[in-house]
Each structure stands twice: as C-alpha cells, then as structure tokens.
Design a protein around this motif. Structure first.
Motif, PDB file in Angstrom:
ATOM      1  N   GLN A  60       1.067  -1.822   0.118  1.00 17.41           N
ATOM      2  CA  GLN A  60       0.063  -0.160  -0.101  1.00 17.41           C
ATOM      3  C   GLN A  60       0.557   1.290  -0.079  1.00 17.41           C
ATOM      4  O   GLN A  60       0.375   2.406  -0.063  1.00 17.41           O
ATOM      5  N   GLY A  61       2.068   1.106  -0.129  1.00 16.51           N
ATOM      6  CA  GLY A  61       2.413   1.957  -0.431  1.00 16.51           C
ATOM      7  C   GLY A  61       3.084   3.360  -1.658  1.00 16.51           C
ATOM      8  O   GLY A  61       2.672   4.834  -1.446  1.00 16.51           O
ATOM      9  N   ARG A  62       2.335   2.830  -2.277  1.00 11.98           N
ATOM     10  CA  ARG A  62       1.262   4.149  -3.489  1.00 11.98           C
ATOM     11  C   ARG A  62      -0.148   4.734  -2.634  1.00 11.98           C
ATOM     12  O   ARG A  62       0.802   6.015  -2.882  1.00 11.98           O
ATOM     13  N   ASP A  63      -0.699   4.657  -2.170  1.00  8.05           N
ATOM     14  CA  ASP A  63      -1.290   4.946  -1.095  1.00  8.05           C
ATOM     15  C   ASP A  63      -0.985   5.625  -0.311  1.00  8.05           C
ATOM     16  O   ASP A  63      -1.436   7.129   0.261  1.00  8.05           O
ATOM     17  N   LYS A  64       0.077   5.600   0.337  1.00 10.91           N
ATOM     18  CA  LYS A  64       0.459   6.404   2.005  1.00 10.91           C
ATOM     19  C   LYS A  64       1.324   7.567   1.490  1.00 10.91           C
ATOM     20  O   LYS A  64       2.346   7.962   2.180  1.00 10.91           O
ATOM     21  N   ILE A  65       2.224   7.096   0.257  1.00  9.63           N
ATOM     22  CA  ILE A  65       3.101   8.508  -0.634  1.00  9.63           C
ATOM     23  C   ILE A  65       2.827  10.096  -0.247  1.00  9.63           C
ATOM     24  O   ILE A  65       3.708  10.281  -0.228  1.00  9.63           O
ATOM     25  N   GLU A  66       1.904   9.750  -0.568  1.00  5.87           N
ATOM     26  CA  GLU A  66       1.077  11.557  -1.025  1.00  5.87           C
ATOM     27  C   GLU A  66       1.062  12.183   0.131  1.00  5.87           C
ATOM     28  O   GLU A  66       1.445  13.087   1.006  1.00  5.87           O
ATOM     29  N   GLU A  67       0.141  11.458   1.157  1.00  5.94           N
ATOM     30  CA  GLU A  67       0.144  11.385   2.712  1.00  5.94           C
ATOM     31  C   GLU A  67       1.920  11.745   3.999  1.00  5.94           C
ATOM     32  O   GLU A  67       1.828  12.847   4.437  1.00  5.94           O
ATOM     33  N   THR A  68       2.552  10.724   3.200  1.00 13.76           N
ATOM     34  CA  THR A  68       3.989  10.895   3.550  1.00 13.76           C
ATOM     35  C   THR A  68       4.737  12.322   3.910  1.00 13.76           C
ATOM     36  O   THR A  68       4.886  12.788   3.928  1.00 13.76           O
ATOM     37  N   LEU A  69       4.787  12.815   1.908  1.00 17.10           N
ATOM     38  CA  LEU A  69       5.119  13.698   1.231  1.00 17.10           C
ATOM     39  C   LEU A  69       5.111  14.529   2.032  1.00 17.10           C
ATOM     40  O   LEU A  69       5.458  15.828   2.511  1.00 17.10           O
ATOM     41  N   GLY A  70       3.236  14.836   2.224  1.00 15.64           N
ATOM     42  CA  GLY A  70       2.354  15.603   2.721  1.00 15.64           C
ATOM     43  C   GLY A  70       2.907  15.941   3.741  1.00 15.64           C
ATOM     44  O   GLY A  70       2.860  17.182   4.259  1.00 15.64           O
ATOM     45  N   PHE A  71       2.562  15.516   4.530  1.00 20.87           N
ATOM     46  CA  PHE A  71       3.809  15.404   6.745  1.00 20.87           C
ATOM     47  C   PHE A  71       4.760  15.598   6.348  1.00 20.87           C
ATOM     48  O   PHE A  71       5.102  16.735   7.315  1.00 20.87           O
ATOM     49  N   LEU A  72       6.039  15.099   5.703  1.00 20.51           N
ATOM     50  CA  LEU A  72       7.779  15.733   6.170  1.00 20.51           C
ATOM     51  C   LEU A  72       7.563  17.195   5.264  1.00 20.51           C
ATOM     52  O   LEU A  72       8.358  18.023   5.735  1.00 20.51           O
ATOM     53  N   LYS A  73       6.434  17.443   4.421  1.00 20.44           N
ATOM     54  CA  LYS A  73       6.940  19.226   4.090  1.00 20.44           C
ATOM     55  C   LYS A  73       6.180  19.758   4.992  1.00 20.44           C
ATOM     56  O   LYS A  73       6.912  20.656   5.486  1.00 20.44           O
ATOM     57  N   GLU A  74       5.353  19.922   6.053  1.00 20.38           N
ATOM     58  CA  GLU A  74       4.665  20.185   7.153  1.00 20.38           C
ATOM     59  C   GLU A  74       5.300  20.200   8.110  1.00 20.38           C
ATOM     60  O   GLU A  74       6.251  20.866   8.942  1.00 20.38           O
ATOM     61  N   TYR A  75       6.134  18.913   8.197  1.00 15.69           N
ATOM     62  CA  TYR A  75       6.873  18.413   9.387  1.00 15.69           C
ATOM     63  C   TYR A  75       8.433  19.611   8.715  1.00 15.69           C
ATOM     64  O   TYR A  75       8.913  19.517  10.503  1.00 15.69           O
TER      65      TYR A  75
END
Length: 136
Positions: A37-52
């Motif tokens: 499910q990495g494809r589904d989670k990558i955009e969420e993870t990148l969004g988190f990283l930008k804010e983080y």
C-alpha cells in the motif's frame, strides 16, 4: 520497522518528541509498503514531511541560534538539502505518478535521515548543550 532507541534522543524534549513523530510516520509508511500500500501512503507521507520540516527545522535552527551552536550553517544546509529532496520527490509524484522507485527512494531517504542525521548531526546539539551545562 525501526524501533525508537534512547540513543536517538538528543536531550532536548521538544526536538526528541518531533523526532519520535517522524519515526512513527516512517514506520507507518514502511508498514504500508510491506502491505503493498506504499503507493496509497506516499502522498500523505510527503505532505506530512513538508509540514514537519517547516516546523521542526525552524525549531531546531532557532534553538541552535539561541545557544550559538557552532555548526548551525552546516546544519542549515543539510536541512535545506532534505527539503529540496522531499520537494523533488513530491514533484515527481505529481508529474509522473507514484512508482515503486519513488516509494523505495522515500523509504531510503527517511531511513537515512533518521539513522544518520538525527543520530549523528542532531546529537551534537545535545552534546554541545551538555558540555555547557545547559538544557533546553
């Protein structure tokens, strides 16, 4: 999955807490990847990283400035390089879509950041404070 080790703590609670938050997100991403499910989670993870990175790097650099940390300039460069990498990955996902390569790259970048930058570079901040007999 990577377990948090006390050796990752730098001795600054606010920063350590943010690092633990990063590890939690990293493990969520690893878990998603291992369940296909990495494809589904990558955009969420990148969004988190930008804010983080905006909040965390700002906090860290502010602290280093306050304590006159001698390696602030180099540290800022590393932060800028990490942000650039995250933005490039995000752009690649937007323009080319999610691929196995992007999920592998994100896994590698996050693992390297956690194991190298935090446990080596950020650790120096805590050591510098301890040498001076200070806490943050």
């Amino acid at each position: 999955m990577i377990a948090w080790k006390e050796s990752y703590d730098i001795g600054v609670e606010k920063i350590d807490c943010q690092h633990r938050q990063l590890l939690l997100k990293l493990n969520e991403f690893f878990d998603a990847c291992s369940n296909q499910q990495g494809r589904d989670k990558i955009e969420e993870t990148l969004g988190f990283l930008k804010e983080y990175t905006l909040e965390h790097f700002s906090n860290e650099e502010e602290l280093m400035d306050e304590i006159h940390f001698p390696e602030l300039g180099d540290h800022r460069k590393e932060h800028a390089e990490f942000v650039k990498t995250v933005l490039e990955l995000e752009e690649a996902v937007k323009t080319k879509g999610v691929s196995v390569l992007t999920t592998i790259k994100l896994n590698r970048i996050l693992t390297d950041w956690l194991l190298t930058h935090i446990s080596k570079c950020d650790k120096l901040i805590g050591e510098y404070l301890a040498k001076r007999g200070e806490t943050a």
